[in-house]
Design a protein around this motif. Structure first.
Motif, PDB file in Angstrom:
ATOM      1  N   ALA A 162       0.841  -1.209   0.000  1.00 25.85           N
ATOM      2  CA  ALA A 162       0.000   0.000   0.000  1.00 25.85           C
ATOM      3  C   ALA A 162       0.872   1.253   0.000  1.00 25.85           C
ATOM      4  CB  ALA A 162      -0.916  -0.006   1.217  1.00 25.85           C
ATOM      5  N   LEU A 163       1.933   1.216   0.802  1.00 26.22           N
ATOM      6  CA  LEU A 163       2.846   2.365   0.877  1.00 26.22           C
ATOM      7  C   LEU A 163       3.593   2.548  -0.444  1.00 26.22           C
ATOM      8  CD1 LEU A 163       3.861   4.504   2.871  1.00 26.22           C
ATOM      9  CD2 LEU A 163       5.682   2.923   3.537  1.00 26.22           C
ATOM     10  N   GLY A 164       4.073   1.436  -1.022  1.00 23.10           N
ATOM     11  CA  GLY A 164       4.792   1.514  -2.295  1.00 23.10           C
ATOM     12  C   GLY A 164       3.916   2.011  -3.427  1.00 23.10           C
ATOM     13  N   THR A 165       2.638   1.594  -3.409  1.00 27.23           N
ATOM     14  CA  THR A 165       1.689   2.064  -4.423  1.00 27.23           C
ATOM     15  C   THR A 165       1.416   3.552  -4.251  1.00 27.23           C
ATOM     16  OG1 THR A 165       0.651  -0.127  -4.466  1.00 27.23           O
ATOM     17  CG2 THR A 165      -0.608   1.702  -5.397  1.00 27.23           C
ATOM     18  N   TRP A 166       1.311   3.982  -2.991  1.00 27.51           N
ATOM     19  CA  TRP A 166       1.096   5.405  -2.701  1.00 27.51           C
ATOM     20  C   TRP A 166       2.291   6.228  -3.156  1.00 27.51           C
ATOM     21  CZ3 TRP A 166       2.193   8.141   2.470  1.00 27.51           C
ATOM     22  CH2 TRP A 166       1.701   9.459   2.434  1.00 27.51           C
ATOM     23  N   TRP A 167       3.493   5.699  -2.929  1.00 29.27           N
ATOM     24  CA  TRP A 167       4.715   6.396  -3.375  1.00 29.27           C
ATOM     25  C   TRP A 167       4.937   6.256  -4.879  1.00 29.27           C
ATOM     26  CZ3 TRP A 167       8.320   4.266   1.053  1.00 29.27           C
ATOM     27  CH2 TRP A 167       8.087   5.001   2.227  1.00 29.27           C
ATOM     28  N   ASN A 168       4.206   5.326  -5.514  1.00 29.04           N
ATOM     29  CA  ASN A 168       4.317   5.098  -6.960  1.00 29.04           C
ATOM     30  C   ASN A 168       5.743   4.706  -7.359  1.00 29.04           C
ATOM     31  OD1 ASN A 168       3.074   4.939  -9.457  1.00 29.04           O
ATOM     32  ND2 ASN A 168       3.479   7.081  -9.987  1.00 29.04           N
ATOM     33  N   LEU A 169       6.340   3.823  -6.572  1.00 34.13           N
ATOM     34  CA  LEU A 169       7.744   3.449  -6.774  1.00 34.13           C
ATOM     35  C   LEU A 169       7.996   2.807  -8.133  1.00 34.13           C
ATOM     36  CD1 LEU A 169       8.772   1.970  -3.288  1.00 34.13           C
ATOM     37  CD2 LEU A 169       9.387   4.184  -4.272  1.00 34.13           C
ATOM     38  N   PRO A 209       8.709  -1.637   0.041  1.00 30.57           N
ATOM     39  CA  PRO A 209       8.566  -1.023   1.373  1.00 30.57           C
ATOM     40  C   PRO A 209       8.090  -1.992   2.456  1.00 30.57           C
ATOM     41  CG  PRO A 209       7.674   0.438  -0.308  1.00 30.57           C
ATOM     42  CD  PRO A 209       7.964  -0.875  -0.981  1.00 30.57           C
ATOM     43  N   SER A 210       7.643  -3.183   2.045  1.00 32.48           N
ATOM     44  CA  SER A 210       7.248  -4.202   3.028  1.00 32.48           C
ATOM     45  C   SER A 210       8.391  -4.518   3.986  1.00 32.48           C
ATOM     46  CB  SER A 210       6.817  -5.490   2.315  1.00 32.48           C
ATOM     47  OG  SER A 210       5.722  -5.265   1.457  1.00 32.48           O
ATOM     48  N   LEU A 211       9.616  -4.345   3.531  1.00 32.27           N
ATOM     49  CA  LEU A 211      10.786  -4.632   4.362  1.00 32.27           C
ATOM     50  C   LEU A 211      10.874  -3.714   5.571  1.00 32.27           C
ATOM     51  CD1 LEU A 211      13.356  -5.078   1.463  1.00 32.27           C
ATOM     52  CD2 LEU A 211      12.436  -6.894   2.898  1.00 32.27           C
ATOM     53  N   LEU A 212      10.253  -2.541   5.477  1.00 34.61           N
ATOM     54  CA  LEU A 212      10.312  -1.594   6.592  1.00 34.61           C
ATOM     55  C   LEU A 212       9.581  -2.126   7.825  1.00 34.61           C
ATOM     56  CD1 LEU A 212       9.603   1.747   4.668  1.00 34.61           C
ATOM     57  CD2 LEU A 212      11.804   0.959   5.561  1.00 34.61           C
ATOM     58  N   VAL A 213       8.543  -2.923   7.602  1.00 31.13           N
ATOM     59  CA  VAL A 213       7.727  -3.401   8.722  1.00 31.13           C
ATOM     60  C   VAL A 213       8.518  -4.307   9.663  1.00 31.13           C
ATOM     61  CG1 VAL A 213       5.629  -4.622   9.395  1.00 31.13           C
ATOM     62  CG2 VAL A 213       5.605  -3.128   7.386  1.00 31.13           C
ATOM     63  N   PRO A 214       9.175  -5.384   9.169  1.00 29.09           N
ATOM     64  CA  PRO A 214       9.957  -6.203  10.103  1.00 29.09           C
ATOM     65  C   PRO A 214      11.149  -5.467  10.697  1.00 29.09           C
ATOM     66  CG  PRO A 214      10.279  -6.953   7.847  1.00 29.09           C
ATOM     67  CD  PRO A 214       9.152  -5.980   7.821  1.00 29.09           C
ATOM     68  N   ILE A 215      11.736  -4.545   9.941  1.00 29.61           N
ATOM     69  CA  ILE A 215      12.856  -3.752  10.472  1.00 29.61           C
ATOM     70  C   ILE A 215      12.390  -2.938  11.674  1.00 29.61           C
ATOM     71  CG2 ILE A 215      14.404  -1.814  10.005  1.00 29.61           C
ATOM     72  CD1 ILE A 215      14.646  -2.847   7.133  1.00 29.61           C
ATOM     73  N   LEU A 216      11.259  -2.255  11.526  1.00 31.68           N
ATOM     74  CA  LEU A 216      10.708  -1.455  12.628  1.00 31.68           C
ATOM     75  C   LEU A 216      10.232  -2.347  13.763  1.00 31.68           C
ATOM     76  CD1 LEU A 216       8.686   1.219  10.598  1.00 31.68           C
ATOM     77  CD2 LEU A 216      10.846   1.548  11.818  1.00 31.68           C
ATOM     78  N   PHE A 217       9.629  -3.477  13.409  1.00 29.95           N
ATOM     79  CA  PHE A 217       9.114  -4.411  14.420  1.00 29.95           C
ATOM     80  C   PHE A 217      10.236  -4.905  15.321  1.00 29.95           C
ATOM     81  CE2 PHE A 217       8.355  -8.846  15.688  1.00 29.95           C
ATOM     82  CZ  PHE A 217       7.196  -8.698  16.428  1.00 29.95           C
ATOM     83  N   PHE A 218      11.329  -5.379  14.724  1.00 35.42           N
ATOM     84  CA  PHE A 218      12.430  -5.924  15.516  1.00 35.42           C
ATOM     85  C   PHE A 218      13.226  -4.818  16.215  1.00 35.42           C
ATOM     86  CE2 PHE A 218      11.634  -9.650  12.861  1.00 35.42           C
ATOM     87  CZ  PHE A 218      11.720 -10.659  13.803  1.00 35.42           C
TER      88      PHE A 218
END
Length: 230
Positions: A75-82, A213-222
């Motif tokens: 969703a974030l990547g689509t919003w950023w239009n990467l 950007p999905s990678l940001l979630v586990p990085i922030l989580f851990f």
């Protein structure tokens, strides 16, 4: 620290050489063979991605984390239009160059092989995994450069920077790169590699760049998990 980067220098140098050789071969190759090679590389990428998901998903201690990561990250990547932004950067170059760059970067950075390889290089100067990864990169870039041109060379500094960051973290903050963290990254990487494979085969364009950007979630989580001491 410089010695730890031996495998990284070999990988980046191999990518540059493969880009030049692939570009030379591609000029003499008919579109029929180019399309066949690209489709086959997509098939291989899909297989590699599927294998990564199948191997690492049973090892996950957080069954829902990859689902939340993929949904929020996409969703974030689509919003950023990467995806469109990357394609615009390669506008005027070979058709599909942006997609090929994303595929190679994902294949070469988000699997367990490059991540664990960087950790081994930093902690014990064992470059076995990184040399294997460099060999795979050489073959993949050779094929992609034959179809999409010398622009594939841009992946060399991107992959070098990624490995440099991971090796630096492994050297000075190895406690961050835990097995559960690597597992979650490998699962997400598997989904992204599989998505890239489907795109290269022209089955379904899932816009792998928008998933990154999905990678940001586990990085922030851990990171928060470590800060809170949970």
């Amino acid at each position: 620290m410089l010695v730890s980067l031996t495998g990284t220098f070999v990988d980046a140098g191999g990518i540059i050489i493969a880009s030049i050789l692939g570009n030379m071969i591609g000029k003499k190759m008919s579109p029929k063979y180019k399309n066949t090679l690209l489709a086959m590389l997509g098939f291989i990428a899909f297989g590699v991605g599927f294998e990564s998901v199948a191997v690492y998903m049973p090892k996950s201690h957080y069954a829902v984390l990859f689902i939340v990561s993929l949904i929020l990250g996409t969703a974030l990547g689509t919003w950023w239009n990467l995806d469109n932004k990357i394609n615009n950067l390669t506008a005027g170059k070979a058709e599909g160059l942006g997609k090929s760059i994303v595929t190679e970067v994902i294949l070469s950075t988000l699997g367990a092989l490059p991540i664990v390889g960087c950790i081994m290089a930093a902690t014990s100067h064992d470059f076995t995994f990184l040399f294997v990864n460099a060999s795979l990169d050489f073959v993949m870039v050779l094929i992609l450069a034959a179809t999409d041109g010398i622009g594939m060379m841009i992946t060399a500094p991107i992959i070098f920077l990624f490995q440099f960051i991971v090796i630096t973290i492994a050297t000075f903050a190895s406690n961050w790169l835990t097995d559960p963290f690597i597992t979650e990254i490998a699962i997400l990487g598997g989904f992204m590699v599989a998505a890239s494979g489907l795109s290269l085969m022209n089955i379904k364009d899932l816009k792998a760049a928008d998933i990154m950007p999905s990678l940001l979630v586990p990085i922030l989580f851990f990171a928060f998990k470590g800060i809170l001491g949970i």
